[in-house]
Scaffold this motif. Sequence first.
Motif, PDB file in Angstrom:
ATOM      1  N   THR A 216       0.628  -1.375   0.247  1.00  0.00           N
ATOM      2  CA  THR A 216       0.155   0.441   0.443  1.00  0.00           C
ATOM      3  C   THR A 216       0.910   1.049   0.174  1.00  0.00           C
ATOM      4  N   GLY A 217       1.704   0.794   0.657  1.00  0.00           N
ATOM      5  CA  GLY A 217       2.770   2.146  -0.124  1.00  0.00           C
ATOM      6  C   GLY A 217       4.099   2.535  -1.228  1.00  0.00           C
ATOM      7  N   ASP A 218       3.911   1.727  -1.490  1.00  0.00           N
ATOM      8  CA  ASP A 218       4.377   1.874  -2.804  1.00  0.00           C
ATOM      9  C   ASP A 218       3.498   2.315  -4.052  1.00  0.00           C
ATOM     10  N   ARG A 219       4.328   3.349  -4.955  1.00  0.00           N
ATOM     11  CA  ARG A 219       3.934   4.625  -5.360  1.00  0.00           C
ATOM     12  C   ARG A 219       3.400   3.676  -6.847  1.00  0.00           C
ATOM     13  N   THR A 220       4.198   2.365  -7.126  1.00  0.00           N
ATOM     14  CA  THR A 220       3.449   1.830  -8.459  1.00  0.00           C
ATOM     15  C   THR A 220       2.107   0.867  -7.952  1.00  0.00           C
ATOM     16  N   ALA A 221       1.939   0.331  -6.905  1.00  0.00           N
ATOM     17  CA  ALA A 221       0.877   0.471  -6.557  1.00  0.00           C
ATOM     18  C   ALA A 221      -0.387   0.888  -6.555  1.00  0.00           C
ATOM     19  N   GLN A 222      -0.178   1.929  -5.051  1.00  0.00           N
ATOM     20  CA  GLN A 222      -1.209   3.554  -5.263  1.00  0.00           C
ATOM     21  C   GLN A 222      -0.748   3.894  -6.890  1.00  0.00           C
ATOM     22  N   ALA A 223      -0.741   3.749  -7.830  1.00  0.00           N
ATOM     23  CA  ALA A 223      -1.098   4.301  -9.129  1.00  0.00           C
ATOM     24  C   ALA A 223      -2.291   3.524 -10.018  1.00  0.00           C
ATOM     25  N   PHE A 224      -2.187   1.988  -9.519  1.00  0.00           N
ATOM     26  CA  PHE A 224      -2.398   1.347 -10.314  1.00  0.00           C
ATOM     27  C   PHE A 224      -3.797   1.320  -9.465  1.00  0.00           C
ATOM     28  N   THR A 225      -3.700   1.366  -8.229  1.00  0.00           N
ATOM     29  CA  THR A 225      -5.711   1.734  -7.683  1.00  0.00           C
ATOM     30  C   THR A 225      -6.444   2.229  -7.629  1.00  0.00           C
ATOM     31  N   GLU A 226      -5.946   4.030  -7.959  1.00  0.00           N
ATOM     32  CA  GLU A 226      -6.065   4.911  -8.913  1.00  0.00           C
ATOM     33  C   GLU A 226      -6.744   5.015 -10.097  1.00  0.00           C
ATOM     34  N   ASN A 227      -5.599   4.333 -10.968  1.00  0.00           N
ATOM     35  CA  ASN A 227      -5.752   4.373 -12.354  1.00  0.00           C
ATOM     36  C   ASN A 227      -6.638   3.267 -12.933  1.00  0.00           C
ATOM     37  N   CYS A 228      -6.910   1.750 -12.077  1.00  0.00           N
ATOM     38  CA  CYS A 228      -7.109   0.871 -12.589  1.00  0.00           C
ATOM     39  C   CYS A 228      -8.880   0.551 -11.382  1.00  0.00           C
ATOM     40  N   PRO A 229      -9.853   1.596 -11.042  1.00  0.00           N
ATOM     41  CA  PRO A 229     -10.452   1.080 -10.173  1.00  0.00           C
ATOM     42  C   PRO A 229     -11.550  -0.490 -10.202  1.00  0.00           C
ATOM     43  N   ALA A 230     -11.290  -0.194 -11.660  1.00  0.00           N
ATOM     44  CA  ALA A 230     -12.329  -1.413 -12.122  1.00  0.00           C
ATOM     45  C   ALA A 230     -11.864  -3.066 -11.931  1.00  0.00           C
ATOM     46  N   ALA A 231     -10.412  -2.774 -12.104  1.00  0.00           N
ATOM     47  CA  ALA A 231      -9.430  -4.268 -12.496  1.00  0.00           C
ATOM     48  C   ALA A 231     -10.407  -4.803 -10.385  1.00  0.00           C
ATOM     49  N   LEU A 232     -10.218  -3.433  -9.847  1.00  0.00           N
ATOM     50  CA  LEU A 232     -10.275  -4.330  -7.981  1.00  0.00           C
ATOM     51  C   LEU A 232     -11.128  -4.742  -8.135  1.00  0.00           C
ATOM     52  N   GLY A 233     -12.164  -4.443  -8.560  1.00  0.00           N
ATOM     53  CA  GLY A 233     -13.574  -5.593  -8.662  1.00  0.00           C
ATOM     54  C   GLY A 233     -13.646  -6.530  -9.321  1.00  0.00           C
ATOM     55  N   ARG A 234     -12.336  -7.052  -9.932  1.00  0.00           N
ATOM     56  CA  ARG A 234     -12.682  -7.917 -10.842  1.00  0.00           C
ATOM     57  C   ARG A 234     -11.621  -9.597 -10.339  1.00  0.00           C
ATOM     58  N   ALA A 235     -11.328  -9.088  -9.047  1.00  0.00           N
ATOM     59  CA  ALA A 235     -10.320 -10.328  -8.885  1.00  0.00           C
ATOM     60  C   ALA A 235     -10.129  -9.808  -7.361  1.00  0.00           C
ATOM     61  N   LEU A 236      -9.352 -11.161  -6.745  1.00  0.00           N
ATOM     62  CA  LEU A 236      -9.055 -10.843  -5.416  1.00  0.00           C
ATOM     63  C   LEU A 236      -8.215 -10.327  -4.840  1.00  0.00           C
ATOM     64  N   VAL A 237      -7.947  -8.700  -4.181  1.00  0.00           N
ATOM     65  CA  VAL A 237      -7.179  -8.546  -3.880  1.00  0.00           C
ATOM     66  C   VAL A 237      -6.802  -8.457  -2.457  1.00  0.00           C
ATOM     67  N   GLU A 238      -5.307  -8.564  -2.026  1.00  0.00           N
ATOM     68  CA  GLU A 238      -5.276  -8.783  -0.522  1.00  0.00           C
ATOM     69  C   GLU A 238      -3.751  -7.068  -0.451  1.00  0.00           C
ATOM     70  N   ARG A 239      -3.944  -6.867   0.637  1.00  0.00           N
ATOM     71  CA  ARG A 239      -2.460  -5.174   0.606  1.00  0.00           C
ATOM     72  C   ARG A 239      -1.981  -5.683   1.908  1.00  0.00           C
ATOM     73  N   LEU A 240      -0.824  -5.442   1.361  1.00  0.00           N
ATOM     74  CA  LEU A 240       0.383  -5.281   2.774  1.00  0.00           C
ATOM     75  C   LEU A 240       0.909  -4.191   2.969  1.00  0.00           C
ATOM     76  N   ASP A 241       0.825  -3.569   4.503  1.00  0.00           N
ATOM     77  CA  ASP A 241       1.285  -2.144   4.793  1.00  0.00           C
ATOM     78  C   ASP A 241       3.077  -2.176   4.726  1.00  0.00           C
ATOM     79  N   SER A 242       2.611  -1.928   3.587  1.00  0.00           N
ATOM     80  CA  SER A 242       4.396  -1.517   3.388  1.00  0.00           C
ATOM     81  C   SER A 242       4.566  -0.660   2.352  1.00  0.00           C
ATOM     82  N   THR A 243       6.414  -0.417   2.729  1.00  0.00           N
ATOM     83  CA  THR A 243       6.317   0.292   1.040  1.00  0.00           C
ATOM     84  C   THR A 243       7.353  -0.095   0.178  1.00  0.00           C
TER      85      THR A 243
END
Length: 265
Positions: A216-243
Motif C-alpha cells: 500500500t505504500g508503494d507508488r506503483t501500487a498506489q497508481a494502479f489503485t487509482e488508475n484501474c478501479p474496475a480491475a479491483l472489483g474483478r479479482a481477489l485483492v490482498e494488501r500489505l502495509d509496506s513501502t
Amino acid sequence: MRHQLSFACEGAALAASLDEAAGTTGLLIVSGGNEIRSGAHRGMAMLAARIAEAGHPVFRFDRRGIGDSEGANGGFESSGPDIAAAITAFRAAAPHVSRIVAFGNCDAASALLLHQPLALDGLIVANPWTYDGETEETDEPALPPASAIRARYLSRLKDPKSLLRLLKGEVDFRKLLRGLSALKAPAVPATPDSLAARIDGAFAALDAPATILLATGDRTAQAFTENCPAALGRALVERLDSTSHSFAGDDGAWLAERILGILER
C-alpha cells in the motif's frame, strides 16, 4: 533441487531455472523491469526456493536480451512470445505438472495481463505498472497519485520528527515542491489506449482466476489503485502495509505465504 536449462523463443535461446518439487501445481515467475531471473537481491531465487520446499515446482527465465538469454530486449510489451515459450518449456521440463499459476511484479504483472490469453490456470499480479512512457530506471520517477501524496503529507505534519527535520533544513525542498505541485494538478482521465486502460480491459477479459497483491505504500501500487478501479472489483485483492515495491526483507515471507495459499487451493 535446482537446475539450469534453456529453451527456444523465436530463434533465440533463453536461459531458465527450475526448482524441482513433486507437486502438480507449479509456479511460473516472470521477472519485472530488466531484472534477471534471480530478481533484485536474489529475491526471486529465494522465493522459488521457499515455494519448492513447500512442494511446488518453480520455473524462472530471462526474457530475450536479458541476462543469459539471446535476442533483443523489446521490453515487457513485447514479451508475450517469451512467456508463452516459458510455459511450454515448464511443462516439458516438469511433465507431472498439471496446473501452472504465474506470478509477476511491476511490469511483469502488466505483461501477464496484456499478453492474454496464455495457457495458465491462474495469475498473481503484484503492484502492476500503469505509467505510460515511464520506466523504473528513469532519473525522475513518476509521482504517486495526488490522494496518496495528500495522505503522506498529512501523516508527516502530525509527526514531530518530520517537523523537526524541516526546521533543521534536512528536507529535500526540490522533492517537496514536486509533491506540492502534484496536489494542484487536475486528474487526467486515462485515454482508451493508455496502459492503465488496457490493463483494466485485460482484467475484464481474463478467463483464469487472478489475485492482486499490493504494497500500500508503494507508488506503483498506489497508481494502479487509482488508475484501474474496475480491475479491483474483478479479482481477489490482498494488501500489505509496506513501502517495498519488491517485497524485500521480511515482506518476502508475506509474499511467499500468499502465493502458497493460492497454489494450494
